[in-house]
Design a protein around this motif. Sequence first.
Motif, PDB file in Angstrom:
ATOM      1  N   CYS A 133      37.621 -25.498  35.678  1.00 53.77           N
ATOM      2  CA  CYS A 133      36.923 -26.756  35.080  1.00 53.77           C
ATOM      3  C   CYS A 133      38.031 -27.740  35.156  1.00 53.77           C
ATOM      4  O   CYS A 133      39.200 -27.525  34.772  1.00 53.77           O
ATOM      5  CB  CYS A 133      36.546 -26.558  33.392  1.00 53.77           C
ATOM      6  SG  CYS A 133      35.770 -28.080  32.723  1.00 53.77           S
ATOM      7  N   ILE A 134      37.620 -28.965  35.592  1.00 56.97           N
ATOM      8  CA  ILE A 134      38.498 -29.959  35.479  1.00 56.97           C
ATOM      9  C   ILE A 134      38.032 -31.255  34.705  1.00 56.97           C
ATOM     10  O   ILE A 134      36.891 -31.558  34.905  1.00 56.97           O
ATOM     11  CB  ILE A 134      39.148 -30.688  36.883  1.00 56.97           C
ATOM     12  CG1 ILE A 134      39.680 -29.437  37.851  1.00 56.97           C
ATOM     13  CG2 ILE A 134      39.698 -31.747  36.893  1.00 56.97           C
ATOM     14  CD1 ILE A 134      39.677 -29.636  39.250  1.00 56.97           C
ATOM     15  N   PHE A 135      38.864 -31.869  33.923  1.00 57.70           N
ATOM     16  CA  PHE A 135      38.438 -33.239  33.096  1.00 57.70           C
ATOM     17  C   PHE A 135      39.461 -34.217  33.839  1.00 57.70           C
ATOM     18  O   PHE A 135      40.434 -33.910  33.952  1.00 57.70           O
ATOM     19  CB  PHE A 135      38.669 -33.062  31.677  1.00 57.70           C
ATOM     20  CG  PHE A 135      37.600 -32.557  30.971  1.00 57.70           C
ATOM     21  CD1 PHE A 135      36.756 -33.072  29.976  1.00 57.70           C
ATOM     22  CD2 PHE A 135      37.447 -31.257  31.055  1.00 57.70           C
ATOM     23  CE1 PHE A 135      35.848 -32.662  29.103  1.00 57.70           C
ATOM     24  CE2 PHE A 135      36.276 -30.724  30.393  1.00 57.70           C
ATOM     25  CZ  PHE A 135      35.625 -31.201  29.263  1.00 57.70           C
ATOM     26  N   PHE A 136      38.750 -35.459  34.129  1.00 58.57           N
ATOM     27  CA  PHE A 136      39.418 -36.588  34.697  1.00 58.57           C
ATOM     28  C   PHE A 136      39.473 -37.687  33.448  1.00 58.57           C
ATOM     29  O   PHE A 136      38.355 -38.042  33.044  1.00 58.57           O
ATOM     30  CB  PHE A 136      38.798 -37.078  35.740  1.00 58.57           C
ATOM     31  CG  PHE A 136      39.499 -36.663  37.248  1.00 58.57           C
ATOM     32  CD1 PHE A 136      40.355 -37.679  37.540  1.00 58.57           C
ATOM     33  CD2 PHE A 136      39.095 -35.606  37.585  1.00 58.57           C
ATOM     34  CE1 PHE A 136      41.205 -37.294  38.534  1.00 58.57           C
ATOM     35  CE2 PHE A 136      39.974 -35.293  38.843  1.00 58.57           C
ATOM     36  CZ  PHE A 136      40.764 -35.994  39.292  1.00 58.57           C
ATOM     37  N   PHE A 137      40.424 -38.269  33.198  1.00 54.90           N
ATOM     38  CA  PHE A 137      40.191 -39.661  32.149  1.00 54.90           C
ATOM     39  C   PHE A 137      41.262 -40.697  32.864  1.00 54.90           C
ATOM     40  O   PHE A 137      42.190 -40.421  33.111  1.00 54.90           O
ATOM     41  CB  PHE A 137      40.870 -39.079  30.922  1.00 54.90           C
ATOM     42  CG  PHE A 137      40.329 -38.112  30.095  1.00 54.90           C
ATOM     43  CD1 PHE A 137      39.441 -38.598  29.112  1.00 54.90           C
ATOM     44  CD2 PHE A 137      40.656 -36.699  30.227  1.00 54.90           C
ATOM     45  CE1 PHE A 137      38.845 -37.496  28.506  1.00 54.90           C
ATOM     46  CE2 PHE A 137      39.796 -36.031  29.598  1.00 54.90           C
ATOM     47  CZ  PHE A 137      38.860 -36.425  28.648  1.00 54.90           C
TER      48      PHE A 137
END
Length: 783
Positions: free
Chosen positions: A214-218
């Motif tokens: 899982c990857i979150f981008f901000f």
Amino acid sequence: MLIHPKARYKPYESAAGGWGSAKSVMEILWREQAFAKAPGALFKQNKPGGFACVSCAWAKPGKPHHLEFCENGAKATAWELTSLKTGPEFFMRHTVSELLQWTDYDLEQHGRLTHPLRYDRASDKYLETTWEEAYHDIGAQLRAMEPESVAFYASGRASLETSFMYQLFARAYGNNNLPDSSNMCHESTSVGLQESIGVPVGTVTLADFELTDCIFFFGQNVGSNSPRMLHPLQEARKRDVPIITFNPLRERGLERFVNPQSPVEMLGLESTVISTQYHQVAIGGDTAAVMGIAKALFEMDKAALVKGEPGVIDQAFIAEHTEGFTEFAAAVRSCEWDALELRAGLSRSAMEAAATVYARSERTMFVYGMGLTQHRHGVENVQMLVNLLLMRGNIGKPGAGICPVRGHSNVQGQRTVGITEDPKKIPVDKIEALFGFHVPEKKGLATVDACEGILNGSVRGFIGLGGNFLRAIPDTSRMEPAWQNLHLNVQIATKLNRTHLVTGEQSWLLPCLGRIEIDRQNDKVQAYSTEDSTGCIHGWWGNSEPVSEHIRAETSIIAGLALATLSGIERIDWEAWRGDYSQIRSAIATIYPEIFHDMETRMWEPGGFHRPVSAAERTWKTPSERAQFIAPKTLNEDPDVNPGPERRDVLQLMTLRSNDQFNTTVYGYEDRFRGISGTRSVIFMNRNDIVRLGFSAGDWVMITTAIEPEVTREVGPMQIVAYDIPEGCSAGYYPECNPLVPLWHHAERSKVPAAKSVPITLRKTLPSTEDLEHAVPDKDQIH
């Protein structure tokens, strides 16, 4: 001068990469007349035996692709290897006053600097000089000045060897005044991560992208700012790894991607979906969004425990490795959903959707950029991401961790070898023992401090190691007049830019080798090294012949200045160092043995060698020797951008780069992904705000900062473009909008300019004749 095409706005429907990328690369090769050098160089870019890309700092793999460069990397290479030149004859034809009227693009597009130059006030021109005269006269000026009145700026371009020499020069001279480009972008990272997990850098490497689920981008626009990252993201998506994005604008690179190096994809009609969830968070709403995800996790954990199921919060990890969890949990639970929704600009269900995917994942990484760091509470933004990772034990295990995406190619590396204004962050005792001089104890000037010193007159000298400082900093309209009061302005550069043209009493322009060019010292080709965004250190070689026999390597220039300036009590053999870079690396390894031991051989390992990052091993170098949960003081990331509910005419502005630029370097006027062509004089607004405020798409406006009314900060005319951006938010290009950012409007503790949230008002105006020639037609105002 640039002849603009007819400006237009047309929404871009294609994926990032693909034929659009290939076409853009071919155009700049043609424009820079770089077909003789650049194509061959591109095959060696970011590869063993080749050179490090002069653009972004994204990781360089041990097993590179056949073409290990992206669109912006190719543009940077063509820009540096241009056949165009800006020699002494050019400056004989143009006064500095005349050149100040040129655009940023036109100045740099004219070509590479070829000779050392000195500004002559009588003729208002830069005149050719010799290196001997330059060193002698600059050294004499520096010796006559109070050391604390001189700033030594580093742009992030220079190699580890050059950066190490540069900080020693400044400290041997007598100050710690080492402002750098990190002060303007990721200093919030350095402060926030150090406090939370005991290291100032990220914990993720390229290998983690192969293991994550899982990857979150901000706040990071991968398609324009670090396109090579799209390759590991595409591979992750092929494994069905969810990618959840939080960003005010829908950026094409975070939506869909076609690999321009894949014939199958280039000939096909399909592209890879990058983001599986895309949440258009309001400007300044990141803390609230992350708090909302955390709140949803707490609620999910409670519900699971009631059912007798395993909880979603890693209590064992928290108990063994962290402190501050109880206080953080109380802060999250005290937040009401309506307040979180209002501040984040997102629905509760959106935040719960992100939390649900996160709870199902075992190895999650968070990737972020300046969309988080360039706020008044940018440090807390970074720490909120750490809090969320700690809740599920996602630091210190493969496939998980935090990944700040640095900008300039060696900006992280230069900090590693001592480019910092704080002497507490360097091994003073080792430097003093090895080099025999006293390191000043007083904390030096960071970027904002240096600007304040120029404004109040306490800073009288400025040495610039690359960059375009006056365009990169905030409050440009106030800074430029003050800059002219400098006694000494020395710029080490490859191309002409605006900072060189706002002259002080004494101004020098010293042309240096580009990183792609072969660096020969004593008839021997020298290698150099850099550190990428994931903390891997690589050795490189230049591959192209220098543009001129009259330019010098940065190491040679610094050595020449040091020899002409210092008393000689320091035990540094500057002549030997500039003739043999291995001696510099030996000194680096002596001062920083934990990181750089056996550097001369390790830097040639495939993929480079990784600097020790204790947090990645779950060793926390904090005062408590535990990772810290740190609750934010407020949900409002920018408390001074809210004039009050009665001011409905105020929008929040974020600055951004186009697809056709890198930092302050503008390669052209094609922001392909946002559909803008032929102009940079635009402001992106939500259609509802356009109508509500009495405007129409295509109107021309002046933009004014809506705080500190006693100081006029205004840019324009800018043309309104209707765009998919949250209500109450707007965006404009950097550096054109930098005059709107007050110098004091910076992140607490890190002093990073808060350029991602500036309160503005608009008023209609009439465009100039030139503006009308490049106007976006009304019929194109379709979103």
